[in-house]
Design a protein around this motif. Structure first.
Motif, PDB file in Angstrom:
ATOM      1  N   SER A   1       6.836   9.005  10.745  1.00 22.60           N
ATOM      2  CA  SER A   1       8.255   9.165  11.074  1.00 22.60           C
ATOM      3  C   SER A   1       8.920   7.797  11.034  1.00 22.60           C
ATOM      4  N   GLY A   2      10.242   7.812  11.163  1.00 25.50           N
ATOM      5  CA  GLY A   2      10.974   6.547  11.224  1.00 25.50           C
ATOM      6  C   GLY A   2      10.905   5.767   9.926  1.00 25.50           C
ATOM      7  N   THR A   3      10.866   4.447  10.049  1.00 27.59           N
ATOM      8  CA  THR A   3      10.935   3.604   8.854  1.00 27.59           C
ATOM      9  C   THR A   3       9.572   3.011   8.492  1.00 27.59           C
ATOM     10  N   THR A   4       8.506   3.582   9.052  1.00 24.11           N
ATOM     11  CA  THR A   4       7.152   3.063   8.803  1.00 24.11           C
ATOM     12  C   THR A   4       6.852   2.974   7.300  1.00 24.11           C
ATOM     13  N   TYR A   5       6.286   1.845   6.903  1.00 24.88           N
ATOM     14  CA  TYR A   5       5.932   1.642   5.492  1.00 24.88           C
ATOM     15  C   TYR A   5       4.580   2.284   5.177  1.00 24.88           C
ATOM     16  N   ARG A   6       4.484   2.981   4.059  1.00 25.00           N
ATOM     17  CA  ARG A   6       3.208   3.522   3.601  1.00 25.00           C
ATOM     18  C   ARG A   6       3.109   3.272   2.098  1.00 25.00           C
ATOM     19  N   ALA A   7       2.017   2.653   1.685  1.00 21.29           N
ATOM     20  CA  ALA A   7       1.799   2.458   0.249  1.00 21.29           C
ATOM     21  C   ALA A   7       0.927   3.596  -0.267  1.00 21.29           C
ATOM     22  N   ALA A   8       1.116   3.928  -1.534  1.00 21.37           N
ATOM     23  CA  ALA A   8       0.309   5.002  -2.135  1.00 21.37           C
ATOM     24  C   ALA A   8      -0.734   4.426  -3.087  1.00 21.37           C
ATOM     25  N   ALA A   9      -0.960   3.118  -2.986  1.00 20.46           N
ATOM     26  CA  ALA A   9      -1.853   2.445  -3.936  1.00 20.46           C
ATOM     27  C   ALA A   9      -3.258   3.032  -3.925  1.00 20.46           C
ATOM     28  N   ASP A  10      -3.770   3.365  -2.733  1.00 17.24           N
ATOM     29  CA  ASP A  10      -5.152   3.843  -2.651  1.00 17.24           C
ATOM     30  C   ASP A  10      -5.361   5.137  -3.446  1.00 17.24           C
TER      31      ASP A  10
ATOM     32  N   PHE B   1      -3.776   5.987  -6.134  1.00 19.10           N
ATOM     33  CA  PHE B   1      -3.815   5.631  -7.555  1.00 19.10           C
ATOM     34  C   PHE B   1      -5.173   4.996  -7.894  1.00 19.10           C
ATOM     35  N   ILE B   2      -5.612   4.095  -7.027  1.00 19.30           N
ATOM     36  CA  ILE B   2      -6.901   3.407  -7.244  1.00 19.30           C
ATOM     37  C   ILE B   2      -8.046   4.415  -7.285  1.00 19.30           C
ATOM     38  N   ASN B   3      -7.953   5.450  -6.459  1.00 19.38           N
ATOM     39  CA  ASN B   3      -9.023   6.458  -6.413  1.00 19.38           C
ATOM     40  C   ASN B   3      -8.891   7.522  -7.502  1.00 19.38           C
ATOM     41  N   GLY B   4      -7.955   7.306  -8.426  1.00 20.52           N
ATOM     42  CA  GLY B   4      -7.809   8.247  -9.537  1.00 20.52           C
ATOM     43  C   GLY B   4      -7.197   9.571  -9.136  1.00 20.52           C
ATOM     44  N   GLN B   5      -6.467   9.578  -8.022  1.00 25.02           N
ATOM     45  CA  GLN B   5      -5.875  10.824  -7.528  1.00 25.02           C
ATOM     46  C   GLN B   5      -4.435  11.014  -8.011  1.00 25.02           C
ATOM     47  N   LEU B   6      -3.931  10.026  -8.726  1.00 24.91           N
ATOM     48  CA  LEU B   6      -2.549  10.075  -9.201  1.00 24.91           C
ATOM     49  C   LEU B   6      -2.495   9.759 -10.694  1.00 24.91           C
TER      50      LEU B   6
ATOM     51  N   GLY C   1       5.296  -1.728  -7.457  1.00 22.35           N
ATOM     52  CA  GLY C   1       5.880  -2.971  -7.952  1.00 22.35           C
ATOM     53  C   GLY C   1       4.817  -3.924  -8.455  1.00 22.35           C
ATOM     54  N   ASN C   2       5.264  -5.046  -9.016  1.00 20.04           N
ATOM     55  CA  ASN C   2       4.322  -5.944  -9.695  1.00 20.04           C
ATOM     56  C   ASN C   2       3.351  -6.641  -8.738  1.00 20.04           C
ATOM     57  N   TRP C   3       3.647  -6.647  -7.421  1.00 17.50           N
ATOM     58  CA  TRP C   3       2.730  -7.270  -6.467  1.00 17.50           C
ATOM     59  C   TRP C   3       1.420  -6.501  -6.351  1.00 17.50           C
ATOM     60  N   GLN C   4       1.382  -5.291  -6.903  1.00 20.08           N
ATOM     61  CA  GLN C   4       0.161  -4.488  -6.841  1.00 20.08           C
ATOM     62  C   GLN C   4      -0.829  -4.839  -7.954  1.00 20.08           C
ATOM     63  N   ILE C   5      -0.404  -5.649  -8.915  1.00 19.20           N
ATOM     64  CA  ILE C   5      -1.248  -5.877 -10.102  1.00 19.20           C
ATOM     65  C   ILE C   5      -2.634  -6.391  -9.704  1.00 19.20           C
ATOM     66  N   SER C   6      -2.648  -7.419  -8.859  1.00 23.36           N
ATOM     67  CA  SER C   6      -3.925  -8.006  -8.468  1.00 23.36           C
ATOM     68  C   SER C   6      -4.784  -6.978  -7.720  1.00 23.36           C
ATOM     69  N   ASN C   7      -4.149  -6.255  -6.832  1.00 25.95           N
ATOM     70  CA  ASN C   7      -4.834  -5.223  -6.045  1.00 25.95           C
ATOM     71  C   ASN C   7      -5.460  -4.164  -6.962  1.00 25.95           C
ATOM     72  N   LEU C   8      -4.669  -3.691  -7.915  1.00 25.21           N
ATOM     73  CA  LEU C   8      -5.165  -2.647  -8.830  1.00 25.21           C
ATOM     74  C   LEU C   8      -6.291  -3.190  -9.694  1.00 25.21           C
ATOM     75  N   SER C   9      -6.095  -4.403 -10.205  1.00 27.15           N
ATOM     76  CA  SER C   9      -7.115  -4.988 -11.082  1.00 27.15           C
ATOM     77  C   SER C   9      -8.437  -5.159 -10.339  1.00 27.15           C
ATOM     78  N   THR C  10      -8.349  -5.673  -9.111  1.00 27.07           N
ATOM     79  CA  THR C  10      -9.562  -5.928  -8.332  1.00 27.07           C
ATOM     80  C   THR C  10     -10.279  -4.626  -7.978  1.00 27.07           C
ATOM     81  N   LYS C  11      -9.503  -3.636  -7.534  1.00 28.51           N
ATOM     82  CA  LYS C  11     -10.141  -2.429  -6.998  1.00 28.51           C
ATOM     83  C   LYS C  11     -10.468  -1.384  -8.058  1.00 28.51           C
ATOM     84  N   ILE C  12      -9.682  -1.334  -9.117  1.00 33.88           N
ATOM     85  CA  ILE C  12      -9.967  -0.327 -10.154  1.00 33.88           C
ATOM     86  C   ILE C  12     -11.067  -0.844 -11.086  1.00 33.88           C
ATOM     87  N   GLY C  13     -11.034  -2.151 -11.344  1.00 30.48           N
ATOM     88  CA  GLY C  13     -12.048  -2.721 -12.242  1.00 30.48           C
ATOM     89  C   GLY C  13     -12.025  -2.008 -13.586  1.00 30.48           C
TER      90      GLY C  13
END
Lengths: 422, 342
Positions: free
Chosen positions: A239-248, A250-255, A261-273
């Motif tokens: 509820s409210g203005t709480t931030y939630r990312a959906a990166a996980d 995508f990384i788990n192949g569920q999306l 945004g572009n700040w996810q590039i490193s995260n995706l590269s590292t975790k998706i391999g």
């Protein structure tokens, strides 16, 4: 007696040593999306070897701590000496003017001047910090899923409606739980809103009422959530203005498609391999533009610091061309430093998808709408984003109708403006 | 002779050890006698209560007064002296409703949604918690095998941090969590527990009960063990059945403990926040947003934060808690008097 004297002397030395350390102590409040915390620690370790009189302590915190707790600390006249912040303009009264503390103020103005207004009060010419990275919102597609489905990834001219239709086909074909997701954030949905012609800023500089551009995108977004095209868990899960990312997801192949945004590039590269191939796709088009939202995180000095000279030295070091270049190349962030950009960067990644993604975002930045470019330096952006995210979530959860939500958004924003303007 | 010498030495050591203790203990004697002479016997009560009252004053009363002061201010500043006095404006905002049963008709709809959610949560959670705690205490009071082990099992969650409790259950209940994995293994349809309004609400109740029932069970167990055994023996000799024994002996004698449990459970339920916040974040939508979370978000977390409004909401919530507690204490005293008359 000798023992007692030795004990007292040790105690006195210890106290002296502690006081000395505190005098040269600089605390940095830092959050990370990827590996930037480790890179910063490495850089600061080197700085401390060359500057043994300055003890830099990095407090690694979550992004929500920066969003929720730092403002309260600042209002109370405390907080760290330096902080990495995204809500730069709204809190600009708390930033230290570094002009007297940096070695060469012109260097700062020449290299970071384009974003200086984002982090200082309107009308001020203070140097308060610099952007550690320039960001742009945009989408990522799971290329492997598209390939397996035999469907082509839409081009840069494709609209939001076309994207959602296509990712739905891919998800159905590949039996992926959700075709798409967008981070739960008012900032994230603002690029698409502007692409549908939204303008948040009134003629008087205050927030404008919710317009048809916002309504066009928000109504679509709600519908996509209702149909299960967008993963409703992301926006409904709080509820409210709480931030939630959906990166996980995508990384788990569920999306199939993830709008972030572009700040996810490193995260995706590292975790998706090499689990699957992914590409950055820019921002889909609305009726008015194909815009993402610019922004980024800035490193700012806090005016309540007890050691402004030491803070100046740390900031000078971190803003130097060599450090900015190394930081950006290792973190895969797009720098704000004009000189470094002109020099060119060699991003350090073995992942061929990283350079392609970075190029994709650089290309997408050309289509950023002027309305979007204005918002990072607009005082009321955070207020607008807050109303958008909390009320849109309630519509998705079935608690409000769209019309009620628009009324509530206007009321929330008006209440905040009235409260601040007292 | 040898024994006498030993006794003498022991005495000497005793005196040597006791002397400094006696000296230290005797230090306040003179000033206390003076204080008593000046203020009388009531002054001594004040003296002994003072440390507690100072702590209470500094950490409870002072924040309460500051909170009341904040609730009458507005503006963006945090420090009280920089804030604008607005009188009862924040209370008016909170209480402006066309129809109190419909939160959407209220100016501050979030407050009323949170109040409604809290009301439902309190009614269901407290009733269920007391029933389950009582049943558990009754079972654990029997001579069952491994009684100490079971007592520890039920008490263990009380020792966990609420954040840990929230995270554990989140891992169990999330879409790809343990529960859905188990359901999948047994071929049962999976549920998105924390996204469905009903299940999220049920999960909030279940998790808070799991986390706290051990504490209440312990209080009730202590009460059960204090009931004299001869009452049960007499009832048995009279041929009283177990149901009648429970209603006529156990429950009335457990009354004071039960009252304590009700008061504590009620206060805790109204203040519910941490484990549910970690578990559901207040979602789906605002289905599990309770008053404390509303106050936290309005006061600190939200981009639309308003400390004055949050303070006013917390004062209103505190007022409701005081009324509820007084009502329960009143009911408890009436019950005691009635029992005395009988």
């Amino acid at each position: 007696m000798t023992k007692a004297k030795t004990l007292l002397a040790t105690l006195a030395f210890g106290l002296l040593a502690t006081t000395t350390a505190l005098a040269g102590e600089v605390r940095i409040m830092w959050y990370s999306d990827g590996v930037e915390g480790e890179v910063l620690q490495d850089l600061m370790d080197r700085f401390m070897v060359d500057n043994p009189d300055i003890d830099v302590i990095i407090d690694n915190v979550s992004y929500s701590t920066v969003r929720e707790q730092l403002p309260v600390q600042l209002e109370a006249g405390s907080g760290p000496d330096i902080a990495r912040v995204t809500d730069l303009k709204a809190q600009s009264e708390h930033w230290l003017d570094l002009t007297p503390y940096v070695e060469d103020a012109d260097y700062w103005r020449d290299n970071f001047g384009d974003q200086a207004d984002w982090m200082r009060p309107d009308g001020s010419d203070a140097i308060t910090g610099f952007m550690t990275q320039i960001t742009l919102t945009g989408g990522y597609a799971n290329k492997t899923l598209f390939d397996q489905a035999g469907i082509e990834i839409p081009g840069p001219e494709a609209t939001w409606d076309e994207w959602m239709e296509i990712v739905q086909q891919v998800a159905t074909s590949q039996q992926v739980p959700f075709p798409a997701a967008m981070d739960r954030s008012g900032h994230r949905i603002s690029g698409p809103n502007i692409s549908f012609g939204a303008n948040y800023v009134g003629a008087d500089g205050l927030p404008a009422p919710i317009d048809d551009g916002v309504k066009a995108m928000v109504s679509r977004f709600v519908e996509w959530n209702a149909q299960g095209i967008m993963n409703p868990e992301v926006w409904v899960s709080a509820s409210g203005t709480t931030y939630r990312a959906a990166a996980d997801d995508f990384i788990n192949g569920q999306l199939v498609y993830y709008y972030s945004g572009n700040w996810q590039i490193s995260n995706l590269s590292t975790k998706i391999g090499d689990t699957f191939d992914w590409v950055a796709t820019g921002s889909p088009c609305g009726t008015a533009a194909c815009s993402g939202m610019p922004g980024g995180a800035g490193l700012v000095a806090v005016k309540y610091t007890k050691n402004p000279e030491d803070v100046g030295k740390v900031m000078d070091y971190l803003a130097s061309a060599e450090v900015v270049k190394e930081f950006s190349e290792r973190t895969l962030f797009i720098p704000a430093h004009r000189g470094v950009i002109a020099q060119g960067l060699q991003f350090q990644s073995d992942d061929p998808q990283v350079n392609a993604a970075l190029s994709g975002f650089v290309a997408a930045s050309a289509s950023t709408d002027p309305n979007a470019l204005f918002l990072p330096g607009w005082k009321w952006a955070g207020t607008y984003y807050g109303a958008l995210v909390s009320r849109t979530s309630q519509v998705i959860a079935g608690e409000l109708t769209l019309e009620e939500a628009y009324e509530r958004m206007d009321a929330d924003i008006a209440a905040k403006v009235a409260e601040i303007s007292r | 002779m040898g024994n006498n010498a030993m006794d003498g030495a022991k005495k000497m050591i005793g005196v040597a050890v006791a002397a400094p203790v006696k000296f230290v203990m005797g230090l306040p004697d003179a000033p206390l006698r003076l204080w008593q002479r000046l203020t009388g016997i009531n002054g001594m009560a004040v003296f002994f209560l003072a440390p507690n009252m100072i702590v209470f004053g500094v950490f409870v009363l002072l924040p309460l007064f500051i909170n009341v002061a904040y609730s009458m201010t507005g503006g963006a500043a945090l420090f009280l002296d920089n804030r604008v006095f607005v009188g009862a404006e924040q209370y008016e905002r909170l209480l402006s409703c066309e129809n109190f049963a419909d939160p959407n008709s209220c100016v501050e709809d979030g407050f009323w949604i949170a109040a409604r959610n809290t009301l439902f949560f309190v009614i269901i959670q407290v009733s269920a918690m007391i029933a389950v705690s009582l049943i558990t205490a009754l079972i654990l009071n029997r001579a069952i095998r491994g009684r100490s082990f079971w007592r520890s099992v039920f008490f263990f969650p009380v020792l966990l941090s609420p954040v840990v409790v929230g995270l554990i259950w989140k891992w169990i209940l999330q879409r790809q969590g343990l529960l859905n994995y188990l359901l999948f293994q047994f071929g049962i349809e999976q549920q998105v527990w924390l996204i469905d309004r009903f299940w999220a609400f049920a999960a909030a109740i279940l998790v808070s009960m799991w986390a706290h029932m051990g504490f209440y069970t312990l209080i009730l167990l202590a009460g059960l063990q204090a009931i004299p055994r001869d009452l049960y023996e007499a009832a048995e000799m009279d041929g009283t059945g177990p149901n009648r024994t429970f209603w006529r002996i156990t429950l009335p004698l457990l009354g004071p403990n039960l009252l304590v449990v009700i008061v504590l459970a009620l206060i805790r339920a109204v203040q519910i926040f941490d484990e549910v916040y970690v578990l559901t974040g207040g979602g789906p939508g605002t289905a599990t947003m309770y008053l404390t979370q509303y106050i936290y978000e309005v006061g600190f977390a939200s981009a639309l934060r308003n400390p004055g409004l949050a303070s006013a909401a917390s004062i209103l919530m505190g007022g409701v808690l005081v009324i509820l507690t007084l009502l329960q204490l009143l009911a408890g005293r009436r019950g005691e008097k009635k029992a005395e008359r009988e």
